[in-house]
Design an enzyme around this catalytic site. Structure first.
Site, PDB file in Angstrom:
ATOM      1  N   GLU A  76      -5.330  15.145  -4.339  1.00 43.00           N
ATOM      2  CA  GLU A  76      -4.516  14.388  -3.388  1.00 43.00           C
ATOM      3  C   GLU A  76      -5.176  14.287  -2.010  1.00 43.00           C
ATOM      4  O   GLU A  76      -4.560  13.800  -1.067  1.00 43.00           O
ATOM      5  CB  GLU A  76      -3.130  15.016  -3.302  1.00 43.00           C
ATOM      6  CG  GLU A  76      -2.386  14.843  -4.636  1.00 43.00           C
ATOM      7  CD  GLU A  76      -1.028  15.510  -4.693  1.00 43.00           C
ATOM      8  OE1 GLU A  76      -0.904  16.641  -4.195  1.00 43.00           O
ATOM      9  OE2 GLU A  76      -0.106  14.894  -5.236  1.00 43.00           O
ATOM     10  N   TYR A 122      17.390  17.066  15.628  1.00 42.53           N
ATOM     11  CA  TYR A 122      16.036  17.537  15.333  1.00 42.53           C
ATOM     12  C   TYR A 122      15.363  16.698  14.258  1.00 42.53           C
ATOM     13  O   TYR A 122      14.144  16.513  14.264  1.00 42.53           O
ATOM     14  CB  TYR A 122      16.013  19.033  15.002  1.00 42.53           C
ATOM     15  CG  TYR A 122      16.016  19.812  16.286  1.00 42.53           C
ATOM     16  CD1 TYR A 122      14.816  20.141  16.908  1.00 42.53           C
ATOM     17  CD2 TYR A 122      17.210  20.137  16.924  1.00 42.53           C
ATOM     18  CE1 TYR A 122      14.803  20.795  18.127  1.00 42.53           C
ATOM     19  CE2 TYR A 122      17.210  20.789  18.134  1.00 42.53           C
ATOM     20  CZ  TYR A 122      15.995  21.119  18.736  1.00 42.53           C
ATOM     21  OH  TYR A 122      15.986  21.753  19.948  1.00 42.53           O
TER      22      TYR A 122
END
Ligand SMILES: [Zn+2]
Length: 214
Positions: A76, A122
């Site tokens: 990946e 957040y």
């Protein structure tokens, strides 16, 4: 970057990997972490377990994916390279198979332009917008292309039926963001079917003004 600087970065990747693995944020030999150096990136090796990384064996690849040092890189690694190419300000990328984020990546009824609602301040501050990258088999060059296509505008992407890829200015910034995403995905799933109040557009706009996402 000095040899000592690169060695310190290798140690930091191994420490972060252990912390991620020990908290169950990825499993088996899934997930990979990378950090930018002068001539390419350091990236965790193929088949490696994030809980048990040997700093000296972490792969170093150039911008084309050629191995410069260490073990063979994760399959990946091309996802990471795509993020760095489009996001010159990013110093690190973390990709996990974190359970709740993967669960959300499988849902059929999400908005692919922005998968999760603005549940908390957040989340808005650390992720903001989360596009879904269409499903391709691991290693398919079309997956790298799809990631590159979105990465210039987004530091956080969710690969359909796979997991999140998140870039940040540093390893700790990328880790903070991907952990915020995983926690938000968990809350989102806990609340499925319940009546909820998400942040209003004006509240989201206010957060974006105060805390621009890098
Ligand atoms: Zn993966």
């Amino acid at each position: 970057m000095s040899e000592a600087g690169e060695a310190a970065l290798r140690d930091e990747i191994a420490r972060l990997g252990r912390s991620i693995f020990d908290r169950g944020l990825t499993h088996g030999s899934t997930g990979n972490i990378s950090a930018k150096v002068d001539d390419g990136i350091l990236v965790t090796p193929t088949g490696s377990n994030l809980g048990n990384l040997d700093p000296a064996r972490i792969s170093k690849v150039d911008w084309h994916g050629n191995v410069l040092a260490g073990d063979a890189p994760s399959k990946e690694a091309f996802l990471h390279l795509g993020m760095y190419r489009e996001r010159p300000g990013n110093g690190a990328v973390v990709h996990l198979h974190s359970t709740h984020s993967v669960a959300v990546s499988v849902l059929a009824d999400v908005d692919p332009r922005d998968v999760l609602p603005p549940i908390t301040a957040y989340y808005v501050m650390r992720i903001g917008t989360l596009p879904l990258v269409p499903y391709y088999a691991p290693g398919d060059p079309q997956l790298a292309e799809a990631v590159r296509g979105l990465a210039s505008k987004h530091h956080a992407l969710l690969l359909a039926n796979h997991g999140p890829v998140v870039g940040g200015s540093s390893l700790s910034a990328a880790a903070d963001a991907v952990e915020e995403l995983e926690a938000t995905a968990k809350i989102f799933l806990l609340l499925r079917g319940q009546k909820i109040r998400v942040l209003e557009n004006a509240e989201v706009a206010d957060l974006r003004r105060r805390f621009p996402v890098k």
